[in-house]
Design a protein around this motif. Sequence first.
Motif, PDB file in Angstrom:
ATOM      1  N   TYR A 279      -7.348  -2.224  12.224  1.00 54.84           N
ATOM      2  CA  TYR A 279      -7.115  -2.281  10.782  1.00 54.84           C
ATOM      3  C   TYR A 279      -8.307  -1.707  10.010  1.00 54.84           C
ATOM      4  N   GLU A 280      -9.540  -1.980  10.480  1.00 52.53           N
ATOM      5  CA  GLU A 280     -10.743  -1.418   9.843  1.00 52.53           C
ATOM      6  C   GLU A 280     -10.695   0.105   9.870  1.00 52.53           C
TER       7      GLU A 280
ATOM      8  N   LYS B  69      -8.013   1.482   7.486  1.00 54.07           N
ATOM      9  CA  LYS B  69      -8.479   1.493   6.092  1.00 54.07           C
ATOM     10  C   LYS B  69      -9.514   2.594   5.878  1.00 54.07           C
TER      11      LYS B  69
ATOM     12  N   GLU C 164      -8.145   5.811   5.435  1.00 49.81           N
ATOM     13  CA  GLU C 164      -7.226   5.779   4.292  1.00 49.81           C
ATOM     14  C   GLU C 164      -5.807   6.157   4.706  1.00 49.81           C
TER      15      GLU C 164
ATOM     16  N   ASP D 267      -3.318   4.227   4.788  1.00 47.59           N
ATOM     17  CA  ASP D 267      -2.328   3.567   3.930  1.00 47.59           C
ATOM     18  C   ASP D 267      -1.853   4.500   2.812  1.00 47.59           C
ATOM     19  N   LYS D 268      -2.615   5.563   2.534  1.00 51.02           N
ATOM     20  CA  LYS D 268      -2.251   6.519   1.485  1.00 51.02           C
ATOM     21  C   LYS D 268      -1.589   7.768   2.061  1.00 51.02           C
TER      22      LYS D 268
END
Length: 142
Positions: free
Chosen positions: A22-23, A26, A29, A31-32
């Motif tokens: 998860y780190e 993120k 990026e 998620d974008k």
Amino acid sequence: MLNINSIAKGIVIDHITPGKGYEIFKLLELDKASYTVALIMNAQSKKHGKKDIIKIENVIDMDLRVLGILDDSLTINIIENEEIIEKIHVKLPEHVEGFLKCNNPRCISTSERNMVNKFSLVDPTTHLYKCDYCDHLYNVEE
């Protein structure tokens, strides 16, 4: 059993220490992202028991070996035509540019806008880096 399909072209970040996926997700990026991305957490691993995996159906224009700062046990698989064409085993990089940020308020890299942060590895056993500008020490583990 959960089944995640293979990807035709892209990147698979494999053997990620459980919880660190998860780190990395993120940090990159993802998620974008406008392309298909899968974050698989706590998958079965023959070597380590459990692992995280990130599958990216796209080519990312960055040196992914820098991810060794977060997890030096992961591997990066470059995929074309659903086959691994390159397997990269990461390690702690000797020098890092633009990835870490110096948290010394007096450092020139915090006051100058267009300055690229640069760090050098001091101690690989403790994951200790120093800022090339102000010699401030930065522990990646913290």
